[in-house]
Write a protein that holds these residues in place. Structure first.
Motif, PDB file in Angstrom:
ATOM      1  N   MET A  67     -23.290  15.510  32.748  1.00  0.00           N
ATOM      2  CA  MET A  67     -23.719  14.101  32.829  1.00  0.00           C
ATOM      3  C   MET A  67     -23.152  13.589  34.278  1.00  0.00           C
ATOM      4  O   MET A  67     -22.421  13.912  34.841  1.00  0.00           O
ATOM      5  CB  MET A  67     -22.935  13.328  31.915  1.00  0.00           C
ATOM      6  CG  MET A  67     -23.252  11.848  31.642  1.00  0.00           C
ATOM      7  SD  MET A  67     -22.502  10.997  30.429  1.00  0.00           S
ATOM      8  CE  MET A  67     -23.550   9.524  30.486  1.00  0.00           C
ATOM      9  N   SER A  68     -24.513  12.557  34.646  1.00  0.00           N
ATOM     10  CA  SER A  68     -24.022  12.052  36.094  1.00  0.00           C
ATOM     11  C   SER A  68     -24.021  10.455  35.722  1.00  0.00           C
ATOM     12  O   SER A  68     -24.074  10.082  34.545  1.00  0.00           O
ATOM     13  CB  SER A  68     -25.017  12.480  37.083  1.00  0.00           C
ATOM     14  OG  SER A  68     -26.365  12.215  36.374  1.00  0.00           O
ATOM     15  N   GLU A  69     -24.355   9.646  36.674  1.00  0.00           N
ATOM     16  CA  GLU A  69     -24.300   8.309  36.696  1.00  0.00           C
ATOM     17  C   GLU A  69     -25.317   7.855  35.682  1.00  0.00           C
ATOM     18  O   GLU A  69     -26.501   8.531  35.578  1.00  0.00           O
ATOM     19  CB  GLU A  69     -24.635   7.500  37.997  1.00  0.00           C
ATOM     20  CG  GLU A  69     -23.319   7.654  38.952  1.00  0.00           C
ATOM     21  CD  GLU A  69     -23.533   6.460  39.833  1.00  0.00           C
ATOM     22  OE1 GLU A  69     -24.439   5.577  39.996  1.00  0.00           O
ATOM     23  OE2 GLU A  69     -22.589   6.269  40.968  1.00  0.00           O
ATOM     24  N   LEU A  70     -25.267   6.864  34.919  1.00  0.00           N
ATOM     25  CA  LEU A  70     -26.196   6.321  34.006  1.00  0.00           C
ATOM     26  C   LEU A  70     -27.201   5.586  34.406  1.00  0.00           C
ATOM     27  O   LEU A  70     -26.990   4.893  35.568  1.00  0.00           O
ATOM     28  CB  LEU A  70     -25.271   5.434  32.939  1.00  0.00           C
ATOM     29  CG  LEU A  70     -24.169   5.984  32.228  1.00  0.00           C
ATOM     30  CD1 LEU A  70     -23.709   4.470  31.417  1.00  0.00           C
ATOM     31  CD2 LEU A  70     -25.089   6.635  31.272  1.00  0.00           C
ATOM     32  N   ALA A  71     -28.369   5.859  34.189  1.00  0.00           N
ATOM     33  CA  ALA A  71     -29.399   5.250  34.585  1.00  0.00           C
ATOM     34  C   ALA A  71     -29.805   3.855  34.070  1.00  0.00           C
ATOM     35  O   ALA A  71     -28.913   3.567  32.885  1.00  0.00           O
ATOM     36  CB  ALA A  71     -30.874   5.931  34.411  1.00  0.00           C
ATOM     37  N   PRO A  72     -30.409   3.010  34.616  1.00  0.00           N
ATOM     38  CA  PRO A  72     -30.399   1.577  33.945  1.00  0.00           C
ATOM     39  C   PRO A  72     -31.229   1.771  32.662  1.00  0.00           C
ATOM     40  O   PRO A  72     -31.983   2.527  32.487  1.00  0.00           O
ATOM     41  CB  PRO A  72     -31.530   0.790  34.888  1.00  0.00           C
ATOM     42  CG  PRO A  72     -31.159   1.433  36.147  1.00  0.00           C
ATOM     43  CD  PRO A  72     -30.921   2.925  35.936  1.00  0.00           C
ATOM     44  N   GLY A  73     -30.687   1.096  31.588  1.00  0.00           N
ATOM     45  CA  GLY A  73     -31.043   1.316  30.308  1.00  0.00           C
ATOM     46  C   GLY A  73     -30.527   2.420  29.478  1.00  0.00           C
ATOM     47  O   GLY A  73     -30.798   2.400  28.356  1.00  0.00           O
ATOM     48  N   GLU A  74     -29.842   3.499  30.200  1.00  0.00           N
ATOM     49  CA  GLU A  74     -29.387   4.667  29.533  1.00  0.00           C
ATOM     50  C   GLU A  74     -27.952   4.060  29.032  1.00  0.00           C
ATOM     51  O   GLU A  74     -27.257   3.494  29.667  1.00  0.00           O
ATOM     52  CB  GLU A  74     -29.089   5.584  30.667  1.00  0.00           C
ATOM     53  CG  GLU A  74     -28.760   6.931  29.845  1.00  0.00           C
ATOM     54  CD  GLU A  74     -28.581   7.893  30.924  1.00  0.00           C
ATOM     55  OE1 GLU A  74     -28.706   9.236  30.621  1.00  0.00           O
ATOM     56  OE2 GLU A  74     -28.647   7.647  32.223  1.00  0.00           O
ATOM     57  N   GLY A  75     -27.511   4.898  27.852  1.00  0.00           N
ATOM     58  CA  GLY A  75     -26.181   4.656  27.422  1.00  0.00           C
ATOM     59  C   GLY A  75     -25.594   5.879  27.053  1.00  0.00           C
ATOM     60  O   GLY A  75     -26.174   7.102  27.391  1.00  0.00           O
ATOM     61  N   ALA A  76     -24.170   5.952  26.895  1.00  0.00           N
ATOM     62  CA  ALA A  76     -23.236   7.126  26.695  1.00  0.00           C
ATOM     63  C   ALA A  76     -21.947   6.844  25.702  1.00  0.00           C
ATOM     64  O   ALA A  76     -21.827   5.692  25.555  1.00  0.00           O
ATOM     65  CB  ALA A  76     -22.722   7.888  27.786  1.00  0.00           C
ATOM     66  N   ASP A  77     -21.702   7.725  24.833  1.00  0.00           N
ATOM     67  CA  ASP A  77     -20.540   7.616  24.065  1.00  0.00           C
ATOM     68  C   ASP A  77     -19.317   7.828  25.027  1.00  0.00           C
ATOM     69  O   ASP A  77     -18.972   9.136  25.111  1.00  0.00           O
ATOM     70  CB  ASP A  77     -20.404   8.508  22.946  1.00  0.00           C
ATOM     71  CG  ASP A  77     -19.470   8.338  21.971  1.00  0.00           C
ATOM     72  OD1 ASP A  77     -18.545   7.652  22.137  1.00  0.00           O
ATOM     73  OD2 ASP A  77     -19.651   8.582  20.660  1.00  0.00           O
ATOM     74  N   ALA A  78     -18.671   7.055  25.531  1.00  0.00           N
ATOM     75  CA  ALA A  78     -17.565   7.137  26.411  1.00  0.00           C
ATOM     76  C   ALA A  78     -16.395   7.878  25.548  1.00  0.00           C
ATOM     77  O   ALA A  78     -15.669   8.526  26.424  1.00  0.00           O
ATOM     78  CB  ALA A  78     -17.043   5.664  26.812  1.00  0.00           C
ATOM     79  N   ALA A  79     -16.277   7.538  24.540  1.00  0.00           N
ATOM     80  CA  ALA A  79     -15.164   8.367  23.572  1.00  0.00           C
ATOM     81  C   ALA A  79     -15.611   9.968  23.451  1.00  0.00           C
ATOM     82  O   ALA A  79     -14.399  10.674  23.188  1.00  0.00           O
ATOM     83  CB  ALA A  79     -14.932   7.755  22.254  1.00  0.00           C
ATOM     84  N   ALA A  80     -16.798  10.329  23.638  1.00  0.00           N
ATOM     85  CA  ALA A  80     -17.216  11.711  23.240  1.00  0.00           C
ATOM     86  C   ALA A  80     -17.688  12.523  24.372  1.00  0.00           C
ATOM     87  O   ALA A  80     -17.752  13.783  24.283  1.00  0.00           O
ATOM     88  CB  ALA A  80     -18.103  11.613  22.077  1.00  0.00           C
ATOM     89  N   VAL A  81     -17.978  11.989  25.441  1.00  0.00           N
ATOM     90  CA  VAL A  81     -18.601  12.665  26.586  1.00  0.00           C
ATOM     91  C   VAL A  81     -17.893  13.817  26.999  1.00  0.00           C
ATOM     92  O   VAL A  81     -16.552  13.497  27.215  1.00  0.00           O
ATOM     93  CB  VAL A  81     -19.066  11.462  27.625  1.00  0.00           C
ATOM     94  CG1 VAL A  81     -17.928  11.193  28.463  1.00  0.00           C
ATOM     95  CG2 VAL A  81     -20.007  12.263  28.559  1.00  0.00           C
ATOM     96  N   ASP A  82     -18.495  15.019  27.137  1.00  0.00           N
ATOM     97  CA  ASP A  82     -17.772  16.057  27.659  1.00  0.00           C
ATOM     98  C   ASP A  82     -17.258  15.748  29.265  1.00  0.00           C
ATOM     99  O   ASP A  82     -18.090  15.352  29.994  1.00  0.00           O
ATOM    100  CB  ASP A  82     -18.434  17.330  27.701  1.00  0.00           C
ATOM    101  CG  ASP A  82     -18.576  17.931  26.261  1.00  0.00           C
ATOM    102  OD1 ASP A  82     -17.757  17.751  25.668  1.00  0.00           O
ATOM    103  OD2 ASP A  82     -19.673  18.631  26.231  1.00  0.00           O
ATOM    104  N   LEU A  83     -16.164  16.168  29.804  1.00  0.00           N
ATOM    105  CA  LEU A  83     -15.364  16.032  30.884  1.00  0.00           C
ATOM    106  C   LEU A  83     -14.861  17.224  31.498  1.00  0.00           C
ATOM    107  O   LEU A  83     -14.312  18.103  30.668  1.00  0.00           O
ATOM    108  CB  LEU A  83     -14.228  14.953  30.967  1.00  0.00           C
ATOM    109  CG  LEU A  83     -14.460  13.512  30.393  1.00  0.00           C
ATOM    110  CD1 LEU A  83     -13.381  12.520  30.280  1.00  0.00           C
ATOM    111  CD2 LEU A  83     -15.707  12.779  31.504  1.00  0.00           C
TER     112      LEU A  83
END
Length: 119
Positions: free
Chosen positions: A1-17
């Motif tokens: 995953m890279s920077e979020l685009a306008p209008g895009e969302g992500a699950d901060a608790a579950a995103v792979d790091l």
């Protein structure tokens, strides 16, 4: 995953790091690793504001802080303030903390700590 685009969302608790080892000179105890995922860079009065996700696995490490506000999503840690000398702070899910540039800290993570930060 890279920077979020306008209008895009992500699950901060579950995103792979993707974790990396810390430099040996900052590790005090254990073998902690950290991961950083910048989500957005916004214009601001000082040029930019960065918002992202940071995570550290169990262990103890020192850090020199930037101006930052963060919210802990999961995990547990004790932040010891070396300079300036302040009372230690226990953090866990829901904790909101402000750090200032140049603070010298020691982070003891007892349960993998994930936070959303704004710098």
């Amino acid at each position: 995953m890279s920077e979020l685009a306008p209008g895009e969302g992500a699950d901060a608790a579950a995103v792979d790091l993707s974790h990396a080892e810390l430099l040996p000179e900052v590790v005090v105890e254990g073998s902690p690793t950290t991961a950083l995922l910048p989500l957005a860079t916004l214009g601001g009065t000082d040029g930019h504001v960065e918002i992202g996700i940071w995570e550290m696995t169990p262990g103890t490490a020192t850090d020199t802080e930037a101006d930052e506000v963060f919210v802990v999503l999961s995990g547990a840690a004790t932040i010891r303030f070396i300079s300036p000398e302040l009372p230690a702070l226990e953090v866990g899910p829901g904790s909101v903390v402000r750090l200032t540039e140049g603070m010298q800290t020691e982070w003891t993570v007892t349960e993998t700590l994930r936070k959303v930060y704004i710098t």
